[in-house]
Design an enzyme around this catalytic site. Structure first.
Site, PDB file in Angstrom:
ATOM      1  N   SER A 164       0.835  -1.207   0.000  1.00 25.09           N
ATOM      2  CA  SER A 164       0.000   0.000   0.000  1.00 25.09           C
ATOM      3  C   SER A 164       0.865   1.250   0.000  1.00 25.09           C
ATOM      4  CB  SER A 164      -0.907   0.033   1.225  1.00 25.09           C
ATOM      5  OG  SER A 164      -1.624   1.252   1.232  1.00 25.09           O
ATOM      6  N   LYS A 169      -4.583  -6.736   3.402  1.00 26.73           N
ATOM      7  CA  LYS A 169      -4.535  -5.602   2.459  1.00 26.73           C
ATOM      8  C   LYS A 169      -5.959  -5.274   1.967  1.00 26.73           C
ATOM      9  CE  LYS A 169      -2.917  -2.496  -0.453  1.00 26.73           C
ATOM     10  NZ  LYS A 169      -3.658  -2.361  -1.635  1.00 26.73           N
ATOM     11  N   HIS A 183      -7.628  -3.402   4.688  1.00 26.73           N
ATOM     12  CA  HIS A 183      -7.013  -2.069   4.685  1.00 26.73           C
ATOM     13  C   HIS A 183      -7.716  -1.193   3.635  1.00 26.73           C
ATOM     14  CE1 HIS A 183      -4.332   0.663   2.501  1.00 26.73           C
ATOM     15  NE2 HIS A 183      -3.707   0.903   3.633  1.00 26.73           N
ATOM     16  N   ASN A 184      -7.938  -1.746   2.457  1.00 29.52           N
ATOM     17  CA  ASN A 184      -8.586  -0.961   1.401  1.00 29.52           C
ATOM     18  C   ASN A 184     -10.034  -0.644   1.767  1.00 29.52           C
ATOM     19  OD1 ASN A 184      -6.175  -1.449   0.104  1.00 29.52           O
ATOM     20  ND2 ASN A 184      -7.114  -1.838  -1.870  1.00 29.52           N
ATOM     21  N   GLU A 222      -9.942   2.118   4.088  1.00 30.76           N
ATOM     22  CA  GLU A 222      -9.604   3.323   3.304  1.00 30.76           C
ATOM     23  C   GLU A 222     -10.879   3.905   2.658  1.00 30.76           C
ATOM     24  OE1 GLU A 222      -6.225   2.627   0.607  1.00 30.76           O
ATOM     25  OE2 GLU A 222      -7.403   3.597  -0.957  1.00 30.76           O
TER      26      GLU A 222
HETATM   27  P1  NBP Z   1      -1.298  -2.368 -13.685  1.00 28.82           P
HETATM   28  O1  NBP Z   1      -2.231  -2.993 -12.710  1.00 28.82           O
HETATM   29  O2  NBP Z   1      -1.818  -1.360 -14.609  1.00 28.82           O
HETATM   30  O3  NBP Z   1      -0.646  -3.570 -14.561  1.00 28.82           O
HETATM   31  C1  NBP Z   1       0.180  -3.276 -15.654  1.00 28.82           C
HETATM   32  C2  NBP Z   1       1.321  -4.277 -15.727  1.00 28.82           C
HETATM   33  O4  NBP Z   1       0.806  -5.609 -15.888  1.00 28.82           O
HETATM   34  C3  NBP Z   1       2.204  -4.007 -16.940  1.00 28.82           C
HETATM   35  O5  NBP Z   1       3.536  -4.260 -16.582  1.00 28.82           O
HETATM   36  C4  NBP Z   1       1.696  -5.027 -17.947  1.00 28.82           C
HETATM   37  O6  NBP Z   1       2.621  -5.343 -18.944  1.00 28.82           O
HETATM   38  C5  NBP Z   1       1.450  -6.188 -17.033  1.00 28.82           C
HETATM   39  N1  NBP Z   1       0.636  -7.250 -17.617  1.00 28.82           N
HETATM   40  C6  NBP Z   1      -0.674  -7.286 -17.930  1.00 28.82           C
HETATM   41 BR1  NBP Z   1      -1.821  -5.865 -17.818  1.00 28.82          BR
HETATM   42  N2  NBP Z   1      -1.091  -8.444 -18.425  1.00 28.82           N
HETATM   43  C7  NBP Z   1       0.007  -9.225 -18.414  1.00 28.82           C
HETATM   44  C8  NBP Z   1       0.227 -10.565 -18.807  1.00 28.82           C
HETATM   45  N3  NBP Z   1      -0.750 -11.334 -19.263  1.00 28.82           N
HETATM   46  N4  NBP Z   1       1.481 -11.054 -18.705  1.00 28.82           N
HETATM   47  C9  NBP Z   1       2.489 -10.281 -18.232  1.00 28.82           C
HETATM   48  N5  NBP Z   1       2.335  -8.997 -17.823  1.00 28.82           N
HETATM   49  C10 NBP Z   1       1.099  -8.473 -17.911  1.00 28.82           C
HETATM   50  O7  NBP Z   1       0.003  -1.796 -12.949  1.00 28.82           O
HETATM   51  P2  NBP Z   1       0.144  -1.019 -11.547  1.00 28.82           P
HETATM   52  O8  NBP Z   1      -0.844   0.081 -11.426  1.00 28.82           O
HETATM   53  O9  NBP Z   1       1.586  -0.731 -11.422  1.00 28.82           O
HETATM   54  O10 NBP Z   1      -0.251  -2.107 -10.464  1.00 28.82           O
HETATM   55  C11 NBP Z   1       0.418  -3.351 -10.348  1.00 28.82           C
HETATM   56  C12 NBP Z   1      -0.261  -4.156  -9.255  1.00 28.82           C
HETATM   57  O11 NBP Z   1      -0.136  -3.432  -8.015  1.00 28.82           O
HETATM   58  C13 NBP Z   1      -1.761  -4.362  -9.458  1.00 28.82           C
HETATM   59  O12 NBP Z   1      -2.152  -5.596  -8.949  1.00 28.82           O
HETATM   60  C14 NBP Z   1      -2.386  -3.255  -8.646  1.00 28.82           C
HETATM   61  O13 NBP Z   1      -3.714  -3.546  -8.243  1.00 28.82           O
HETATM   62  C15 NBP Z   1      -1.429  -3.192  -7.465  1.00 28.82           C
HETATM   63  N6  NBP Z   1      -1.394  -1.901  -6.757  1.00 28.82           N
HETATM   64  C16 NBP Z   1      -1.461  -0.738  -7.442  1.00 28.82           C
HETATM   65  C17 NBP Z   1      -1.409   0.472  -6.763  1.00 28.82           C
HETATM   66  C18 NBP Z   1      -1.442   1.778  -7.503  1.00 28.82           C
HETATM   67  O14 NBP Z   1      -1.489   2.821  -6.817  1.00 28.82           O
HETATM   68  N7  NBP Z   1      -1.392   1.777  -8.840  1.00 28.82           N
HETATM   69  C19 NBP Z   1      -1.276   0.482  -5.364  1.00 28.82           C
HETATM   70  C20 NBP Z   1      -1.171  -0.735  -4.700  1.00 28.82           C
HETATM   71  C21 NBP Z   1      -1.234  -1.920  -5.409  1.00 28.82           C
HETATM   72  P3  NBP Z   1       2.607  -4.541 -20.335  1.00 28.82           P
HETATM   73  O15 NBP Z   1       3.441  -3.306 -20.104  1.00 28.82           O
HETATM   74  O16 NBP Z   1       3.238  -5.476 -21.290  1.00 28.82           O
HETATM   75  O17 NBP Z   1       1.182  -4.230 -20.675  1.00 28.82           O
END
Ligand code: NBP
Length: 488
Positions: A135, A189, A192-193, A196
């Site tokens: 988080s 987690k 937690h959400n 939130e």
């Molecule tokens: P995203 O949730 O938007 O995921 C994008 C990533 O997933 C890219 O690297 C993409 O690769 C990859 N991907 C996908 Br989509 N399908 C795939 C597949 N079939 N095989 C391999 N790679 C694949 O990214 P994020 O916002 O950085 O979040 C990542 C994780 O962290 C998620 O589970 C999210 O819920 C969690 N999270 C996010 C936050 C936040 O604030 N954003 C906070 C806490 C937790 P590509 O570049 O090739 O499309």
């Protein structure tokens, strides 16, 4: 080149920032992303860092020191046992390339049941698995998130040095602990959400009351900024003050007032609700928060209804009924503050109750005080108030409901009058306060020695012969009445 200490698969916003965080603590990190140009751009943007970019999963795996530690940070969408998502696809790619005892960490927002399925599956392959909730968003990932890892304690010990070094620190304590086995980390987690969601909705309701009371955006920003110096100090109160200060350069208007009132959500709040229903735990504040987002998203329906369904006759000012004008602004601010604090306590009491219930059911043996402690830094719900929750469980690990801890009991007893007045004011003036009122309803129900459930039992026995217990007979003895026949 030497082998890397850590591998990260998935270079979107969270992955990139986590990599930079891990690297900044002295570790060499290998990175891989499905779209290889993302990897190339990332490596090019960070020259001189201990980073190894790989174009194939094989090269990525081979670049890691054993036991390999591969942190997956890709989109997670699986919500049922039968669902398979990107996390599963990545795991399947990795399995044939890994050796016994290598470790896969899923740091995405995975549903805890999917984590349990993966944990069991990877164990059959001789691989170790950690499901870690992370988080803090982008900034937390870069500077120090709160991390909630679940899995075998022995695997945690291997990961501990890296996780402790990258986590946020409060009073020198890293905001990461081994939460528990299996899906416990992702479960915590998820709650937690949910919490939130509750915090955010309560703040929005306070803002809405101020808005209806005629406060300017500047006045509201000042209130939240001031609250951030007191017992409500928290990241969410802080960003609320800052958000309200923001002016749109194009129009000169408040950015907040230019934003369409339709809330989005990604699902973790709804998962929390479903889990609470499955476990018969009341989380009415979080429930109200999730439902408030759902109703907000029905903007067209609401606009239509606003022309059809009547509210109280406008009087030009807030009233307590019969034209009675309520308090001067500074008194209103204090009362809303008190109502918000009391409601927030209820929201956490409910969320922690749900964690405690699941912990018992799954034999996770979760430590609520330590969980509250790792939420004090790095994460979205970080707040001064979490210190008191930590203290409450440290001094009484068997605490039943957070409301009964001496500190929280005193706050609730002291604030309850203001809380009632604020909810009444909102209701009388047609201002929706679903989370404030749900919290107060929970408080009043929980503290009621006698609820109207006696009548409910009579109704159940009337139509279904479900039987009831009597106040004048021993507990566990059940009775049935031959109720009169109802015709028609
Ligand atoms: P995203 O949730 O938007 O995921 C994008 C990533 O997933 C890219 O690297 C993409 O690769 C990859 N991907 C996908 Br989509 N399908 C795939 C597949 N079939 N095989 C391999 N790679 C694949 O990214 P994020 O916002 O950085 O979040 C990542 C994780 O962290 C998620 O589970 C999210 O819920 C969690 N999270 C996010 C936050 C936040 O604030 N954003 C906070 C806490 C937790 P590509 O570049 O090739 O499309």
């Amino acid at each position: 080149m030497s082998k890397s200490d850590f591998g990260l698969y998935g270079l979107a916003v969270m992955g990139q920032n986590l990599v930079l965080n891990v690297e900044s603590r002295g570790f060499q990190v290998s990175v891989y992303n499905r779209t290889t140009s993302v990897t190339d751009d990332f490596i090019a943007a960070h020259p001189g860092k201990k980073l190894v970019g790989a174009h194939t999963v094989e090269d990525f795996v081979q670049s890691l020191a054993r036991p390999r530690k591969i942190h997956i940070m890709v989109k997670s969408t699986a919500v049922k046992d039968t669902d398979r998502d990107a996390v599963d696809a990545v795991i399947e790619q990795l399995i044939p390339l890994l050796d016994e005892d290598d470790i896969i960490i899923d740091g995405g927002n995975s549903f805890y049941q999917a984590t349990e399925r993966r944990d069991a599956y990877l164990a059959t392959k001789g691989l170790r698995f950690i499901g870690a909730g992370v988080s803090g968003g982008e900034e937390g990932a870069r500077k120090g998130p709160s991390i909630m890892p679940g899995g075998p304690a022995s695997t945690w010990e291997v990961m501990k040095p890296i996780f402790e070094s990258i986590a946020a620190k409060v009073d020198g304590e890293p905001c990461v602990i081994h939460i528990g086995p299996g899906g416990a980390g992702h479960y915590v987690k998820m709650i937690h959400n949910g919490i939130e969601y509750g915090d955010m909705q309560l703040i929005c309701e306070a803002y809405n009351i101020f808005k209806h009371a005629g406060f300017t955006t500047d006045e509201m920003a000042a209130i939240f900024n001031e609250w951030n110096d007191g017992e409500l100090q928290s990241y969410l109160i802080q960003i609320t003050g800052k958000a309200l200060e923001q002016i749109d350069p194009e129009t000169g208007h408040s950015v907040v007032e230019l934003i369409v009132d339709k809330a989005g959500q990604k699902g973790t709040g709804q998962w929390t609700l479903l889990n609470a229903a499955e476990n018969a735990v009341v989380i009415s504040t979080i429930n109200a928060a999730v439902e408030a987002r759902i109703l907000s998203s029905k903007k067209k329906e609401r606009v239509l209804a606003s022309k059809e369904l009547r509210g109280p006759a406008p009087t030009g000012a807030l009233t307590m009924g019969d034209g009675i004008t309520p308090w001067p602004k500074e008194i209103l601010v204090q009362k809303v503050h008190d109502a918000l604090y009391a409601s927030k306590i209820i929201s956490y009491a409910q969320g922690l109750d749900l964690i405690k219930t699941m912990s018992g059911k799954k034999n996770w043996d979760l430590d609520l005080g330590r969980i509250a402690a790792i939420w004090r830094g790095g994460c979205i719900i970080r707040a001064r108030f979490l210190n008191f929750i930590t203290d409450a469980y440290r001094s009484n690990p068997g605490l039943g409901n957070l409301m009964l801890d001496p500190y929280f009991k005193n706050i609730l007893n002291g604030n309850q009058q203001s809380w009632r007045e604020v909810v009444s004011l909102a209701m009388l003036n047609g201002i929706p306060v679903p989370a404030f009122s749900a919290s107060l309803g929970y408080y009043d129900s929980y503290r009621a020695e006698r609820l109207p459930a006696n009548l409910l039992q009579a109704q159940r026995d009337f139509f279904g012969a479900h039987t009831y217990e009597r106040v004048d007979k021993p507990e566990g003895e059940f009775f049935h009445t031959d109720w009169p026949e109802v015709i028609g």
